[in-house]
Design a protein around this motif. Structure first.
Motif, short mmCIF file in Angstrom:
data_model
loop_
_atom_site.label_atom_id
_atom_site.label_comp_id
_atom_site.label_asym_id
_atom_site.label_seq_id
_atom_site.Cartn_x
_atom_site.Cartn_y
_atom_site.Cartn_z
N LYS A 12 3.46 -6.11 -3.97
CA LYS A 12 2.23 -5.33 -3.97
C LYS A 12 2.25 -4.51 -2.70
O LYS A 12 2.35 -5.07 -1.60
N ALA A 13 2.17 -3.18 -2.85
CA ALA A 13 2.09 -2.32 -1.68
C ALA A 13 0.68 -2.43 -1.11
O ALA A 13 -0.31 -2.38 -1.85
N LEU A 14 0.59 -2.62 0.19
CA LEU A 14 -0.71 -2.77 0.83
C LEU A 14 -1.10 -1.47 1.52
O LEU A 14 -0.26 -0.77 2.09
N ALA A 15 -2.38 -1.15 1.47
CA ALA A 15 -2.88 0.09 2.06
C ALA A 15 -2.86 0.05 3.58
O ALA A 15 -2.76 1.10 4.23
N ALA A 16 -2.95 -1.12 4.15
CA ALA A 16 -3.01 -1.24 5.61
C ALA A 16 -2.29 -2.51 6.05
O ALA A 16 -2.02 -3.40 5.24
N LYS A 17 -2.06 -2.59 7.34
CA LYS A 17 -1.43 -3.78 7.92
C LYS A 17 -2.33 -4.98 7.70
O LYS A 17 -3.53 -4.92 7.96
N GLN A 47 6.00 0.83 5.13
CA GLN A 47 5.02 0.41 4.12
C GLN A 47 4.84 -1.10 4.22
O GLN A 47 5.80 -1.85 4.29
N TRP A 48 3.59 -1.56 4.24
CA TRP A 48 3.28 -2.98 4.27
C TRP A 48 3.31 -3.52 2.85
O TRP A 48 2.82 -2.87 1.93
N HIS A 87 -2.69 -11.95 -3.16
CA HIS A 87 -2.35 -10.71 -3.87
C HIS A 87 -1.71 -10.97 -5.24
O HIS A 87 -1.39 -10.01 -5.95
N GLN A 134 7.37 -5.72 5.89
CA GLN A 134 7.25 -4.28 6.12
C GLN A 134 8.60 -3.64 5.81
O GLN A 134 9.65 -4.16 6.23
N HIS A 149 4.26 -11.70 3.75
CA HIS A 149 4.04 -10.31 4.12
C HIS A 149 5.34 -9.75 4.70
O HIS A 149 6.10 -10.47 5.35
#
Length: 187
Positions: free
Chosen positions: A19-24, A121-122, A36, A141, A139
């Motif tokens: 899942k691509a995360l919008a923020a850290k 990308q996080w 997630h 990056q 998690h």
């Protein structure tokens, strides 16, 4: 993931969900990647069982030293719980046909993905291994994304916020795969 190979890397098969995360992800929020994914409850339960096993390991050894029979019985109970946890996980992770060869280390992984991912990308990653059955959510990056002829893109990602139990799960998976590889080689 430092390309100078700070960690031992091994190629093995796994299902990679991301899942691509919008923020850290925030460390203060516990940085829990399991939230997630739909199978997060079973992963949280298995993580808690693993933590309890680590917490009680020394006490169980002391009991075994004092009373061998009781220690062996506690060991059997622990194995029963492990079997039940494996069964619960196997009911959640069933699509091993989509497993791919990944390069795994304690610091990160390299895997194929159908679409490009921008550097930095996080990600929330769910790694599911068939042998032995294990899944963990982490998690990471993206540190590199390169086109891979016919296979989409090759993504290199660095793990972040690993706690001791998650790092131990990854290192145990690497050791098990090494042992399995050694067993398969002719003497």
């Amino acid at each position: 993931m430092d390309e100078r190979r700070d960690y031992f890397r091994l190629t093995l098969n796994a299902i990679v969900e991301l899942k691509a995360l919008a923020a850290k992800p925030l460390v203060t929020s516990g940085a829990d990647a399991t939230s997630h994914f739909t199978s997060s409850r079973i992963l949280q339960t298995m993580a808690e069982l693993k933590r309890l096993e680590l917490d009680g390991g020394q006490l169980q050894q002391q009991i075994k030293d004092a009373d061998r029979a009781l220690g062996e019985y506690l060991n059997i109970l622990t194995r029963k719980i492990d079997v039940l946890a494996q069964f619960c996980l196997s009911s959640q992770v069933t699509d091993y046909a989509s497993a791919q060869a990944i390069e795994l280390s304690e610091g990160g992984l390299m895997f194929h993905h159908s679409e490009p991912l921008p550097e930095h990308q996080w990600l929330a990653l769910m790694l599911s291994f068939e042998s032995p059955l294990m899944a963990t959510a982490l998690h990471a990056q993206v540190i590199r994304c390169e086109p891979d002829r016919g296979n989409g893109y090759l993504i290199a990602a660095e793990f972040l916020y690993l706690n001791a139990a998650e790092r131990q799960q990854i290192s145990q998976q690497i050791m098990r795969a090494q042992l399995e590889s050694a067993r398969r080689k002719p003497q």
